[in-house]
Design a protein around this motif. Structure first.
Motif, short mmCIF file in Angstrom:
data_model
loop_
_atom_site.label_atom_id
_atom_site.label_comp_id
_atom_site.label_asym_id
_atom_site.label_seq_id
_atom_site.Cartn_x
_atom_site.Cartn_y
_atom_site.Cartn_z
N ARG A 138 0.84 -1.21 0.00
CA ARG A 138 0.00 0.00 0.00
C ARG A 138 0.87 1.25 0.00
O ARG A 138 0.57 2.24 -0.67
CB ARG A 138 -0.96 -0.02 1.19
N ALA A 139 1.96 1.18 0.78
CA ALA A 139 2.85 2.35 0.82
C ALA A 139 3.46 2.60 -0.55
O ALA A 139 3.69 3.75 -0.95
CB ALA A 139 3.96 2.13 1.86
N SER A 140 3.71 1.53 -1.31
CA SER A 140 4.30 1.70 -2.65
C SER A 140 3.31 2.35 -3.61
O SER A 140 3.70 2.85 -4.66
CB SER A 140 4.76 0.36 -3.20
N LEU A 141 2.04 2.31 -3.25
CA LEU A 141 1.00 2.94 -4.09
C LEU A 141 0.61 4.30 -3.53
O LEU A 141 -0.51 4.77 -3.73
CB LEU A 141 -0.23 2.03 -4.17
N GLY A 142 1.55 4.92 -2.82
CA GLY A 142 1.24 6.18 -2.15
C GLY A 142 0.79 7.28 -3.09
O GLY A 142 0.16 8.25 -2.66
N ALA A 143 1.09 7.13 -4.37
CA ALA A 143 0.67 8.16 -5.32
C ALA A 143 -0.82 8.10 -5.61
O ALA A 143 -1.36 9.01 -6.25
CB ALA A 143 1.45 8.00 -6.63
N LEU A 144 -1.47 7.03 -5.15
CA LEU A 144 -2.90 6.90 -5.39
C LEU A 144 -3.66 7.41 -4.17
O LEU A 144 -3.49 6.90 -3.06
CB LEU A 144 -3.27 5.43 -5.63
N CYS B 64 2.55 13.20 -0.48
CA CYS B 64 1.55 12.14 -0.28
C CYS B 64 0.27 12.46 -1.06
O CYS B 64 -0.13 13.62 -1.14
CB CYS B 64 1.17 12.01 1.19
N ALA B 65 -0.34 11.42 -1.59
CA ALA B 65 -1.63 11.61 -2.25
C ALA B 65 -2.74 11.52 -1.21
O ALA B 65 -3.59 10.64 -1.24
CB ALA B 65 -1.82 10.56 -3.33
N TRP B 132 -2.96 5.27 11.45
CA TRP B 132 -1.85 4.40 11.88
C TRP B 132 -0.55 5.16 11.64
O TRP B 132 -0.34 5.72 10.54
CB TRP B 132 -1.83 3.10 11.09
N ILE B 133 0.29 5.19 12.64
CA ILE B 133 1.53 5.97 12.57
C ILE B 133 2.68 5.14 13.13
O ILE B 133 2.54 4.52 14.21
CB ILE B 133 1.42 7.27 13.41
N HIS B 134 3.78 5.13 12.42
CA HIS B 134 5.06 4.62 12.95
C HIS B 134 6.11 5.58 12.43
O HIS B 134 6.59 5.43 11.30
CB HIS B 134 5.33 3.19 12.50
N ALA B 135 6.47 6.56 13.21
CA ALA B 135 7.26 7.66 12.66
C ALA B 135 8.07 8.35 13.75
O ALA B 135 7.82 8.17 14.95
CB ALA B 135 6.33 8.68 11.99
N GLY B 173 -5.50 6.11 2.04
CA GLY B 173 -4.15 6.47 1.65
C GLY B 173 -3.10 5.98 2.63
O GLY B 173 -3.36 5.83 3.84
N THR B 174 -1.95 5.68 2.11
CA THR B 174 -0.78 5.28 2.89
C THR B 174 0.40 6.06 2.36
O THR B 174 0.55 6.19 1.14
CB THR B 174 -0.50 3.77 2.72
N CYS B 175 1.22 6.57 3.25
CA CYS B 175 2.35 7.37 2.77
C CYS B 175 3.51 7.30 3.75
O CYS B 175 3.34 7.59 4.93
CB CYS B 175 1.93 8.82 2.58
N SER B 176 4.65 6.88 3.25
CA SER B 176 5.88 6.96 4.04
C SER B 176 6.69 8.12 3.50
O SER B 176 7.06 8.12 2.33
CB SER B 176 6.68 5.66 3.91
N ALA B 177 6.92 9.10 4.34
CA ALA B 177 7.65 10.29 3.89
C ALA B 177 8.46 10.85 5.06
O ALA B 177 8.10 10.65 6.23
CB ALA B 177 6.66 11.35 3.40
#
Lengths: 400, 187
Positions: A138-144, B64-65, B132-135, B173-177
């Protein structure tokens, strides 16, 4: 000999039709071993488990669900992300853990779709696996953004999806493209104190045998032969001394392995076995804790990875964050953020993960700050080894 | 190379635990000393104890989207004593075990781990989302108008996933940044 059962819980959507053939007899039949496996692995296990169970002489019930919590399971099979806390808490036995193989992720698109990221051309939501096992995907699809993702734990929905990112075992028709997402590793382990432990152990031994792996082989890929043997040569450079360390008071009070000097020298973590969590040779960093080490030499960025961190205990990949500096007091530059640290290290109890100074824009470094990347709430801790468990830190090249 | 035998590390651990107790007995560990009386200042000074009620706000990275709408939580902060460095603990209020920050607090800045459990529930924000957070949270601490410390321009580096109430982790959405924005303001 195998019966399949689906659980009425979130994440247990793969409905496997029962095919019980445990025959009643005058003699008491052995009680079935309950195997609990996440959806990606159950899809592989289901066809193979029957012959494996017959070979082991053990009747089996396969439950498709997240292995954590294990409920009434005797044997659990899950990916690193699903097994970490089971193994670290002692709920599943670390000593029994066996890697059965791995399943790569594939991107599924209609035949003839353009090349490039699926996010650039998908005309409908991209299906992706729910739960812990799907996190990195899911993280790899962060652009969505919201609305362009279809997160689901339903294997049927994944197989029907025209666009999706899923473990190969759950992929349907369409063109399958290789993905950079870390393959799922099928780790099997016995549940501690299981009432059917002997039967479960027999089944696990059969699964891990040549015959068992052959039966699974059509679905699982073999584990890669990592070039990760710790260097025994005199030229190997491991962390020499501790410059600084910290862990929260909360973690310090709960964790058992809290000596930062255990991160020095070559990897030597061991499992002493027995009841409870009995190990030697590492420091558990707790929630967001860190240890800063002096490598003893300034090393330059070389081609490929420069630093290897050995991380241990669970047979799984608790993430690690690495910072580097040429000075002991810093400033420290981020080199890798929450890198899963579960690459298997043949011959060692510990796993590992690699870092490249270039990723942080650094030309050289000497001091490395290794920080817990699991970042699990201390107050919710369920083990005495919370946080990334650091066994050793090694330079891979570029010394000067 | 690993020279510390079990007894030695046990002793060193005991020493550190004793240090925690000692520091606590000495009135806490924030690097700025005891809380002074409120004295609003036109220009914020560095420091101030992180204690009492706070609002934690997270704005997803521009990379992040995700909507860049702040995600907020009501938290409670407290001095966490000194281990090898002084620490603070900031917990979701109530149910602190669902969202916990453990951080070093020294040199007028915090740096530490902000995390949720790995279960399907995550932590529920004031906006009603599951998060959900791990940061890693970091940032300078400034004195607020009531002299407590607060973080106005912090960063959060790591994993962030959103869902509707009852939804799957990451469905929104999921985002690692490395550059989500974070603030921890007094309330």
């Amino acid at each position: 000999m195998t019966r399949f059962r689906a659980l009425p819980v979130a994440g247990a959507a793969l409905l496997l039709v029962g095919q019980a053939d445990v025959r009643p007899s005058a003699a008491a039949a052995p009680e079935p071993v309950r195997v609990r496996a996440s959806a990606a692995f159950a899809a592989c296990l289901a066809p193979a488990l029957d012959s494996v169970a017959r070979g082991a002489g053990v009747p089996v019930v396969l439950v498709t669900a997240d292995p954590d919590p294990p409920q009434d399971a005797d044997l659990v099979i899950g990916d690193d992300l699903e097994m970490t806390r089971l193994l670290e808490s002692g709920t599943a036995e670390v000593a029994s853990a066996v890697d059965l193989g791995q399943i790569p992720w594939v991107t599924v698109v209609p035949e003839g779709s353009p090349r490039g990221a699926v996010s650039a051309f998908a005309t409908e939501p991209v299906a992706v696996l729910a739960g812990r096992a799907g996190r990195e995907a899911r993280a790899s699809l962060g652009a969505l953004g919201a609305g362009r993702l279809a997160v689901t734990d339903d294997p049927g929905a994944l197989r029907r999806a025209r666009y999706g990112l899923m473990p190969r075992s759950l992929a349907g028709p369409g063109e399958r493209r290789a993905s950079d997402v870390r393959p799922l590793v099928a780790t099997a382990a016995l549940i501690a104190n299981s009432p059917r432990r002997a039967s479960a152990a027999r089944l696990l031994a059969r699964l891990a045998s040549t015959d068992g792996r052959r039966a699974l082989g059509t679905c699982f890929d073999p584990m890669p032969q990592a070039s990760a043997q710790a260097s025994a040569s005199a030229a190997a450079v491991y962390a020499q001394s501790v410059v600084d360390w910290w862990m929260p008071a909360c973690s310090l009070a709960r964790n058992r392995y809290v000596d930062p000097n255990e991160a020095l020298g070559p990897p030597d973590a061991i499992n002493l076995g027995g009841q409870g969590e009995n190990y030697l040779g590492f420091i558990s960093l707790g929630q967001g804790g860190y240890v800063t080490v002096d490598m003893g030499v300034t090393f330059a960025d070389a081609n490929g990875p420069d630093v290897r961190v050995y991380q241990t205990v669970s047979g799984a990949g608790e993430p690690v964050t690495l910072y580097a500096s040429t000075l002991p007091q810093g400033p420290f530059t981020l080199v890798g953020l929450r890198v899963p640290c579960g690459e298997r290290s043949p011959g060692l109890f510990s796993n590992h993960c690699d870092f490249d100074l270039r990723a942080g824009g650094l030309a050289a470094a000497r001091y490395l700050k290794v920080e817990d990347g699991e970042i699990f709430p201390c107050l919710a801790a369920g083990s005495v080894t919370e946080g990334a468990d650091i066994d050793a830190v090694e330079l891979l090249g570029g010394r000067n | 190379m690993k020279t510390a035998p079990p007894l030695a590390w046990a002793a060193s651990r005991a020493a550190v635990v004793a240090l925690v107790a000692f520091a606590a007995g000495c009135g806490g560990s924030n690097p700025i000393g005891p809380m002074p009386s409120p004295s609003p200042s036109p220009t914020a000074q560095p420091g101030g104890p992180i204690t009492g009620r706070y609002t934690l706000s997270i704005t997803p990275s521009a990379s992040c989207a995700m909507p860049r709408t702040p995600i907020t939580f009501l938290m409670t902060g407290a001095d966490a004593g000194v281990t090898t460095h002084p620490g603070v603990q900031v917990l979701l209020d109530p149910n602190g075990f669902r969202l916990e920050l453990e951080a070093v607090y020294e040199s007028f800045a915090i740096h530490g781990g902000l995390g949720t459990k790995n279960d399907p529930e995550g932590a529920v924000s004031e906006q009603g989302q599951r998060v959900w957070i791990h940061a890693i949270a970091a940032g300078p601490v400034l004195r607020s108008t009531d002299s407590r410390g607060e973080v106005l321009t912090g960063t959060l580096a790591g994993y962030l996933a959103l869902a509707t109430a009852g939804g799957f982790e990451g469905e929104l959405g999921t985002c690692s940044a490395p550059d989500h924005a974070l603030s921890l303001r007094t309330r």
